[in-house]
Design a protein around this motif. Structure first.
Motif, PDB file in Angstrom:
ATOM      1  N   GLY A  16       0.799  -1.212   0.000  1.00 32.24           N
ATOM      2  CA  GLY A  16       0.000   0.000   0.000  1.00 32.24           C
ATOM      3  C   GLY A  16       0.833   1.263   0.000  1.00 32.24           C
ATOM      4  N   SER A  17       0.141   2.393   0.122  1.00 30.84           N
ATOM      5  CA  SER A  17       0.786   3.706   0.064  1.00 30.84           C
ATOM      6  C   SER A  17       0.319   4.591   1.209  1.00 30.84           C
ATOM      7  N   LEU A  18       1.176   5.511   1.579  1.00 28.64           N
ATOM      8  CA  LEU A  18       0.851   6.562   2.537  1.00 28.64           C
ATOM      9  C   LEU A  18       1.575   7.824   2.112  1.00 28.64           C
ATOM     10  N   TYR A  60      18.138   9.830  -1.468  1.00 32.24           N
ATOM     11  CA  TYR A  60      17.365   8.733  -0.914  1.00 32.24           C
ATOM     12  C   TYR A  60      18.280   7.640  -0.374  1.00 32.24           C
ATOM     13  N   ALA A  61      17.841   7.005   0.691  1.00 31.86           N
ATOM     14  CA  ALA A  61      18.502   5.794   1.148  1.00 31.86           C
ATOM     15  C   ALA A  61      18.232   4.688   0.131  1.00 31.86           C
ATOM     16  N   ARG A  67      10.745   3.795  -4.416  1.00 25.70           N
ATOM     17  CA  ARG A  67       9.447   3.601  -3.760  1.00 25.70           C
ATOM     18  C   ARG A  67       8.949   4.869  -3.059  1.00 25.70           C
ATOM     19  N   PHE A  68       9.862   5.641  -2.522  1.00 26.03           N
ATOM     20  CA  PHE A  68       9.515   6.854  -1.783  1.00 26.03           C
ATOM     21  C   PHE A  68       9.883   8.081  -2.603  1.00 26.03           C
ATOM     22  N   LEU A  81       6.276  13.274   2.081  1.00 24.75           N
ATOM     23  CA  LEU A  81       6.931  11.999   1.792  1.00 24.75           C
ATOM     24  C   LEU A  81       5.870  11.043   1.278  1.00 24.75           C
ATOM     25  N   GLN A  82       5.908  10.799  -0.031  1.00 20.38           N
ATOM     26  CA  GLN A  82       5.012   9.836  -0.648  1.00 20.38           C
ATOM     27  C   GLN A  82       5.679   8.468  -0.578  1.00 20.38           C
ATOM     28  N   MET A  83       5.000   7.526   0.059  1.00 22.17           N
ATOM     29  CA  MET A  83       5.562   6.191   0.247  1.00 22.17           C
ATOM     30  C   MET A  83       4.683   5.174  -0.473  1.00 22.17           C
ATOM     31  N   ASN A  84       5.242   4.531  -1.455  1.00 19.94           N
ATOM     32  CA  ASN A  84       4.532   3.517  -2.232  1.00 19.94           C
ATOM     33  C   ASN A  84       5.180   2.150  -2.035  1.00 19.94           C
ATOM     34  N   SER A  85       4.454   1.113  -2.416  1.00 19.14           N
ATOM     35  CA  SER A  85       4.963  -0.263  -2.312  1.00 19.14           C
ATOM     36  C   SER A  85       5.548  -0.523  -0.932  1.00 19.14           C
ATOM     37  N   LEU A  86       4.809  -0.175   0.068  1.00 22.17           N
ATOM     38  CA  LEU A  86       5.313  -0.284   1.435  1.00 22.17           C
ATOM     39  C   LEU A  86       5.536  -1.739   1.835  1.00 22.17           C
ATOM     40  N   LYS A  87       6.563  -1.929   2.646  1.00 22.43           N
ATOM     41  CA  LYS A  87       6.949  -3.249   3.129  1.00 22.43           C
ATOM     42  C   LYS A  87       6.885  -3.266   4.654  1.00 22.43           C
ATOM     43  N   PRO A  88       6.729  -4.429   5.252  1.00 23.01           N
ATOM     44  CA  PRO A  88       6.713  -4.494   6.723  1.00 23.01           C
ATOM     45  C   PRO A  88       7.967  -3.878   7.347  1.00 23.01           C
ATOM     46  N   GLU A  89       9.090  -3.988   6.675  1.00 25.02           N
ATOM     47  CA  GLU A  89      10.331  -3.413   7.219  1.00 25.02           C
ATOM     48  C   GLU A  89      10.361  -1.889   7.172  1.00 25.02           C
TER      49      GLU A  89
END
Length: 121
Positions: A16-18, A60-61, A67-68, A81-89
């Motif tokens: 998902g995205s935030l 970016y890191a 993704r971000f 900060l647009q965050m896409n393809s989020l991962k549990p980490e």
């Protein structure tokens, strides 16, 4: 003095995205480079991304590259900060920072209070 207030965190499923926002008040927003850091439980605060004063240069890191996306609106005194393809980490408290110069270290001049991002698998 610069006051920074983050918003937009929450719980999202993997993939998902935030979008996080950081609103600044106080001294001239455009005078500062802006950055995002994150800190997961039991870990050191780490650099995520940064943007220069004009918004023309970004860093970016490796863990978030592709993704971000960081952006800023100097007219609104806000960095995003647009965050896409989020991962549990990616789960962490995300902090906004302002400073005279960009660095991947944590010696920025001003910090927000942080916003929690939780990514479920």
């Amino acid at each position: 003095q610069v006051q920074l207030v983050e918003s937009g965190g929450g719980l999202v499923q993997a993939g998902g995205s935030l979008r996080l926002s950081c609103a600044a008040s106080g001294r001239t927003f455009s005078s500062y480079a802006m950055g995002w850091f994150r800190q997961a439980p039991g870990k050191e605060r780490e650099f995520v991304t940064a943007i220069n004063k004009s918004g023309e240069v970004t860093y970016y890191a490796d863990s978030v590259k592709g993704r971000f996306t960081i952006s800023r609106d100097n007219a609104k005194n806000t960095v995003y900060l647009q965050m896409n393809s989020l991962k549990p980490e990616d789960t962490a408290v995300y902090y906004c920072a302002a400073g005279e110069r960009i660095t991947t270290m944590t010696d920025w001049d001003y910090w927000g209070q942080g916003t929690q991002v939780t990514v479920s698998s």
